[in-house]
Motif scaffolding. Structure first.
Motif, mmCIF file in Angstrom:
data_model
loop_
_atom_site.group_PDB
_atom_site.id
_atom_site.type_symbol
_atom_site.label_atom_id
_atom_site.label_comp_id
_atom_site.label_asym_id
_atom_site.label_seq_id
_atom_site.Cartn_x
_atom_site.Cartn_y
_atom_site.Cartn_z
ATOM 1 N N SER A 143 0.840 -1.192 0.000
ATOM 2 C CA SER A 143 0.000 0.000 0.000
ATOM 3 C C SER A 143 0.877 1.244 0.000
ATOM 4 O O SER A 143 2.057 1.179 0.375
ATOM 5 C CB SER A 143 -0.910 0.009 1.240
ATOM 6 O OG SER A 143 -0.133 0.081 2.423
ATOM 7 N N ASP A 178 -0.341 -2.011 5.409
ATOM 8 C CA ASP A 178 -1.200 -2.912 4.646
ATOM 9 C C ASP A 178 -2.185 -3.636 5.554
ATOM 10 O O ASP A 178 -3.313 -3.946 5.148
ATOM 11 C CB ASP A 178 -0.360 -3.957 3.909
ATOM 12 C CG ASP A 178 0.829 -3.350 3.197
ATOM 13 O OD1 ASP A 178 1.735 -2.854 3.885
ATOM 14 O OD2 ASP A 178 0.858 -3.376 1.960
ATOM 15 N N GLU A 281 0.036 -9.424 7.420
ATOM 16 C CA GLU A 281 -0.513 -8.752 6.244
ATOM 17 C C GLU A 281 -2.016 -8.548 6.301
ATOM 18 O O GLU A 281 -2.584 -7.846 5.468
ATOM 19 C CB GLU A 281 -0.158 -9.549 4.985
ATOM 20 C CG GLU A 281 -0.632 -10.988 5.010
ATOM 21 C CD GLU A 281 -0.087 -11.796 3.839
ATOM 22 O OE1 GLU A 281 0.566 -11.206 2.949
ATOM 23 O OE2 GLU A 281 -0.298 -13.023 3.820
#
Length: 301
Positions: A143, A178, A281
């Protein structure tokens, strides 16, 4: 088993909420030290409030100290010598707290730049034997960053410190943007916390007021969601099942003109390169916010 933990925080409402939540679960974690890093005025105010919070919970013996006030390198890129005075003292407080814990005993939860921890590791490598692990909120892998297009602010604030910690060989859990980008205090969550404000003079009341002020202090007073990333390392320690991730080798870019502070994770490194971090994640955002809400509401009692 009650695990000793050290909280390395940055001043703000989210940090106080994290500390308040941590002291609600004495059967699971025991806070043995709290550090605050950032601007001097904010750090001093945060330390005063943290001491009051701990005192009211019967934890007067927990040390509360200022962390390192700046990065390991000068703005021009020259590495500083091992600092004396305030920065060196900040690392020494951390070293003393880690050494006081049994071997493989203490977990350090970092929610800001990794400067103080990195300096402690450089000054006293013997602390590695006492570290059960480090859980750090930082990095942006897939991201966009929140400091630069490619760098997250905690890593970008001191890339050399982050690289030092990642190369240390201690068990490291990294929680990047993220994973926690949607972990926010929204209007529904704040409404659920309303009972905290029933006693404004209480510790819970003060923390609730700070969270509410942080949301109303942005966006023209319309109630803008604020990040709860500061609580992510604590949540990951208490309930690992909220998160999912993978082992990876994480590198930090320290030299690039446009990529300084960038984190790069490789699931399978080149020959001879081993994973150095568990990268989280994904997480159950609703469950995480629910757990943090319940811990904060427990502080009313």
């Amino acid at each position: 088993m009650t695990r000793p933990i050290i909280l390395d925080l940055t001043p703000g409402a989210q940090a106080m909420a994290t500390l308040l939540a941590a002291v609600q679960v004495p059967d699971h974690v025991r806070v043995v030290q709290v550090l605050f890093s950032g601007e001097a005025a904010g750090v001093e105010a945060a330390m005063t409030q943290a001491r009051d919070l701990l005192d009211r919970h019967g934890l007067e013996d927990v040390g509360v100290h200022a962390g390192c006030p700046g990065p390991l390198v000068h703005a021009g890129g020259a590495v500083k010598s091992v600092p004396q005075g305030e920065p060196g003292l900040a690392a020494q407080y951390l070293v003393q707290a880690i050494r006081a814990c049994p071997p493989d005993g203490v977990t350090v939860c970092c929610t800001g730049p990794l400067t103080t921890l990195a300096l402690a590791m450089v000054q006293a490598p013997d602390i590695f034997a006492h570290l059960h692990g480090v859980i750090a909120s930082g990095g942006a892998l897939y991201s966009p960053g929140d400091a630069t297009p490619v760098a997250e602010r905690n890593i970008a604030a001191d890339p050399e410190a982050a690289a030092t910690v990642m190369a240390a060989g201690v068990p490291l859990t990294l929680i990047p943007l993220d994973c926690t980008g949607r972990l926010n205090a929204d209007a529904v969550w704040m409404e659920q916390l309303a009972p905290m404000g029933a006693a404004p003079a209480s510790v819970a009341g003060h923390v609730h007021a700070q969270l509410a002020a942080a949301r109303m202090g942005r966006g023209g007073g319309n109630g803008v969601d604020i990040s709860l990333r500061a609580a992510a390392p604590l949540l990951a320690l208490l309930v690992p099942g909220l998160f999912g991730g993978h082992l990876a080798h994480v590198d930090v870019e320290c030299r690039g003109t446009f990529t300084r502070g960038m984190t790069v994770a490789r699931r399978i490194g080149p020959p001879g390169v081993q994973p150095n971090a568990l990268v989280l994640e994904r997480m159950s955002i609703d469950a995480g916010r629910g757990l943090l809400r319940d811990l904060l509401l427990a502080a009313r009692k």
